[in-house]
Write a protein that holds these residues in place. Structure first.
Motif, PDB file in Angstrom:
ATOM      1  N   GLU A  71       0.823  -1.196   0.000  1.00  0.00           N
ATOM      2  CA  GLU A  71       0.000   0.000   0.000  1.00  0.00           C
ATOM      3  C   GLU A  71       0.862   1.253   0.000  1.00  0.00           C
ATOM      4  N   ILE A  72       0.417   2.286  -0.713  1.00  0.00           N
ATOM      5  CA  ILE A  72       1.061   3.607  -0.632  1.00  0.00           C
ATOM      6  C   ILE A  72       0.584   4.263   0.655  1.00  0.00           C
ATOM      7  N   ARG A  73       1.534   4.667   1.513  1.00  0.00           N
ATOM      8  CA  ARG A  73       1.176   5.186   2.841  1.00  0.00           C
ATOM      9  C   ARG A  73       1.297   6.708   2.953  1.00  0.00           C
ATOM     10  N   ALA A  74       2.013   7.334   2.027  1.00  0.00           N
ATOM     11  CA  ALA A  74       2.178   8.794   2.096  1.00  0.00           C
ATOM     12  C   ALA A  74       2.229   9.352   0.677  1.00  0.00           C
ATOM     13  N   LEU A 136      -4.062   7.667 -12.091  1.00  0.00           N
ATOM     14  CA  LEU A 136      -5.257   7.280 -11.340  1.00  0.00           C
ATOM     15  C   LEU A 136      -6.379   6.873 -12.290  1.00  0.00           C
ATOM     16  N   ASN A 137      -6.606   7.665 -13.325  1.00  0.00           N
ATOM     17  CA  ASN A 137      -7.663   7.374 -14.291  1.00  0.00           C
ATOM     18  C   ASN A 137      -7.367   6.112 -15.098  1.00  0.00           C
ATOM     19  N   ALA A 138      -6.093   5.779 -15.227  1.00  0.00           N
ATOM     20  CA  ALA A 138      -5.711   4.556 -15.948  1.00  0.00           C
ATOM     21  C   ALA A 138      -5.806   3.315 -15.067  1.00  0.00           C
ATOM     22  N   GLY A 139      -6.173   3.500 -13.805  1.00  0.00           N
ATOM     23  CA  GLY A 139      -6.314   2.359 -12.901  1.00  0.00           C
ATOM     24  C   GLY A 139      -5.004   1.877 -12.312  1.00  0.00           C
ATOM     25  N   ASN A 140      -3.961   2.696 -12.382  1.00  0.00           N
ATOM     26  CA  ASN A 140      -2.638   2.280 -11.900  1.00  0.00           C
ATOM     27  C   ASN A 140      -2.323   2.776 -10.495  1.00  0.00           C
ATOM     28  N   LEU A 141      -3.253   3.508  -9.878  1.00  0.00           N
ATOM     29  CA  LEU A 141      -2.930   4.184  -8.628  1.00  0.00           C
ATOM     30  C   LEU A 141      -4.053   4.021  -7.616  1.00  0.00           C
ATOM     31  N   ASP A 142      -3.706   3.535  -6.426  1.00  0.00           N
ATOM     32  CA  ASP A 142      -4.665   3.384  -5.321  1.00  0.00           C
ATOM     33  C   ASP A 142      -4.152   4.205  -4.140  1.00  0.00           C
ATOM     34  N   LEU A 143      -4.922   5.232  -3.771  1.00  0.00           N
ATOM     35  CA  LEU A 143      -4.511   6.114  -2.673  1.00  0.00           C
ATOM     36  C   LEU A 143      -5.384   5.937  -1.437  1.00  0.00           C
ATOM     37  N   SER A 144      -6.159   4.890  -1.400  1.00  0.00           N
ATOM     38  CA  SER A 144      -7.123   4.714  -0.309  1.00  0.00           C
ATOM     39  C   SER A 144      -6.472   4.396   1.034  1.00  0.00           C
ATOM     40  N   HIS A 145      -5.193   4.016   1.025  1.00  0.00           N
ATOM     41  CA  HIS A 145      -4.511   3.672   2.287  1.00  0.00           C
ATOM     42  C   HIS A 145      -3.490   4.735   2.707  1.00  0.00           C
ATOM     43  N   VAL A 146      -3.503   5.866   2.038  1.00  0.00           N
ATOM     44  CA  VAL A 146      -2.576   6.943   2.389  1.00  0.00           C
ATOM     45  C   VAL A 146      -2.879   7.435   3.807  1.00  0.00           C
ATOM     46  N   GLN A 147      -1.832   7.495   4.632  1.00  0.00           N
ATOM     47  CA  GLN A 147      -1.976   7.981   6.002  1.00  0.00           C
ATOM     48  C   GLN A 147      -1.626   9.466   6.121  1.00  0.00           C
ATOM     49  N   VAL A 148      -0.613   9.904   5.356  1.00  0.00           N
ATOM     50  CA  VAL A 148      -0.143  11.290   5.438  1.00  0.00           C
ATOM     51  C   VAL A 148      -0.185  11.899   4.041  1.00  0.00           C
ATOM     52  N   LEU A 149      -0.845  13.046   3.933  1.00  0.00           N
ATOM     53  CA  LEU A 149      -0.889  13.799   2.681  1.00  0.00           C
ATOM     54  C   LEU A 149      -0.172  15.126   2.891  1.00  0.00           C
ATOM     55  N   VAL A 150       0.764  15.440   1.994  1.00  0.00           N
ATOM     56  CA  VAL A 150       1.505  16.699   2.064  1.00  0.00           C
ATOM     57  C   VAL A 150       1.233  17.494   0.793  1.00  0.00           C
TER      58      VAL A 150
END
Length: 441
Positions: A71-74, A136-150
């Motif tokens: 998962e991408i976390r940040a 994201l629109n191409a379905g290559n990116l899942d950000l639903s588990h990001v904990q920290v956004l900068v």
């Protein structure tokens, strides 16, 4: 001392390896609050160390993550490729003694290679809004588990028209636990609106008011008659000023190419950087400039954000930037981290009002400078004395005994008070000024 901050020992080891001892004011103010989990809105001048102020607490949250990387976390959003690349390097340096991995998604790079990198799922993703949305629109990116956004340089992203993209990406990070928003300026209504939408009960930290920005940089103006005269002044400055490295800013790509061509013709080692250059050429120009392959970089505002170059001590605004915030970011390339710098703006009669408005915005007055070797005729607007007629003086004629005209001393009559809403008089006091139609962009 960094050692007094409650950072993970592996991060403190990296800090020591980088020979960071005392945190800068923005780091000392922001890191403890970020470590406590607070949302932050931070205003601090360029070169103040704000990247470390959000990277270190972000990494501290992720450093003990267990299990496989799934998962991408940040997520770190930035306005330009150059700033994103620079931030990636900072993340990698601070994370060098951890297992945290970072990835980069920006325009100008191969889309399929980026998609392959995303399938490996970096812990920290750094990118620009446009290309992130494409992935994201191409379905290559899942950000639903990001904990920290900068959101770094949020005001610049809004200026560049990324408001909708930023909002969409923030909504994709719906499960985040913390949002950190950093910028070098206070921004305007659009930024306040964004803050209200994406931050949760934020702590506001203003490390520098606008009037305090770039205190280590001398700011001068030199008046010029026209663009050709500006070019002569630039040549004189590059030949006579003592500097290690210089950036010349223009508002258009065409002017950047023109100045670059003139410099090369004069055998000045220079590079040019603007939006028409492909990513390979831009990388090469920046790297060679950093390494000392040339002393001069000619650039549009694509280079005004994020460039952190040692020894850059001279900024020349060939064209005056169109806003006070943009001026702050341009001159922020020099006088960084407590160093000294010199910023010189070249002003024709068309630039004077814009320059004056930026002075008012900064609550500063720029130093006026005259170079006798390249002095022109324009020296700023002149104060025109009112004529006799405008001052309310009425002359009478009388006829003498021989029938000739005879001058009589003028009688001054008191000037009538103008109605409160009367139109302003023109510079010579003769006729009302008409409202000027807005110039076409």
């Amino acid at each position: 001392m960094f050692s007094q901050l409650t950072l993970h020992e592996r991060l403190l080891k990296a800090v020591a390896e980088l020979k960071f001892v005392e945190p800068t004011p923005v780091q000392a103010a922001a890191i403890p609050l970020a470590l406590a989990g607070r949302d932050l809105r931070v205003t601090a001048q360029t070169g103040s160390g704000k990247t470390a102020a959000f990277v270190l607490p972000m990494l501290n949250r992720l450093v003990d993550l267990q299990g496989p990387r799934v998962e991408i976390r940040a997520l770190i959003l930035l306005p330009t490729r150059e700033l994103a690349q620079q931030t990636l390097k900072q993340v990698q340096l601070f994370a060098q003694f951890t297992y945290i991995k970072a990835g980069l998604v920006t325009g100008g790079e191969d889309f399929k290679e980026q998609a392959a990198m995303l399938r490996k799922v970096p812990d920290v993703l750094i990118g620009t809004p446009g290309r992130l949305l494409e992935q994201l629109n191409a379905g290559n990116l899942d950000l639903s588990h990001v904990q920290v956004l900068v959101l770094d340089e949020a005001d610049r992203m809004l200026d560049m028209g990324f408001a909708e993209d930023m909002e969409r990406l923030c909504k994709e990070c719906a499960n985040r636990q913390q949002t950190l928003l950093f910028s070098a300026t206070t921004g305007g209504a659009a930024l306040r609106d964004m803050i209200g939408k994406v931050l949760n009960d934020p702590e506001h930290l203003m490390l520098n008011r606008v009037s305090q920005l770039a205190e280590g940089t001398r700011q001068q103006i030199i008046t010029a008659d026209h663009d050709q005269h500006k070019e002569q002044i630039v040549q004189w400055l590059l030949s006579n000023e003592t500097f290690k490295k210089a950036i010349i800013f223009t508002n258009t790509r065409t002017m950047a190419d023109r100045i670059y061509g003139h410099l090369v013709a004069k055998e000045v080692k220079a590079f040019v950087l603007h939006g028409d250059k492909d990513q390979k050429d831009r990388k090469q120009a920046i790297e060679r400039f950093k390494e000392g392959g040339s002393k001069v970089l000619v650039a549009t505002d694509v280079a005004a954000r994020g460039l952190d170059i040692d020894g850059l001590d001279l900024v020349i605004n060939f064209d005056m930037p169109r806003s006070g915030d943009e001026y702050v970011h341009r001159i922020g390339r020099t006088g960084r981290a407590g160093g000294e710098g010199l910023a010189i703006s070249l002003i024709t009669h068309n630039d004077w009002n814009l320059m004056s408005s930026i002075e008012r915005y900064l609550k500063q007055q720029f130093e006026r400078r005259v170079i006798k070797e390249v002095k022109g005729t324009y020296g700023g607007p002149k104060k025109v004395k009112a004529s006799g007629k405008a001052a309310g003086v009425k002359k009478k004629k009388t006829t003498d005994k021989k029938g000739g005209d005879k001058k009589v001393a003028a009688k001054r009559k008191p000037a009538a008070k103008a109605p409160r809403n009367a139109p302003l008089a023109s510079a010579d006091g003769m006729a009302p000024l008409k409202k000027r139609a807005p110039a076409a962009e």
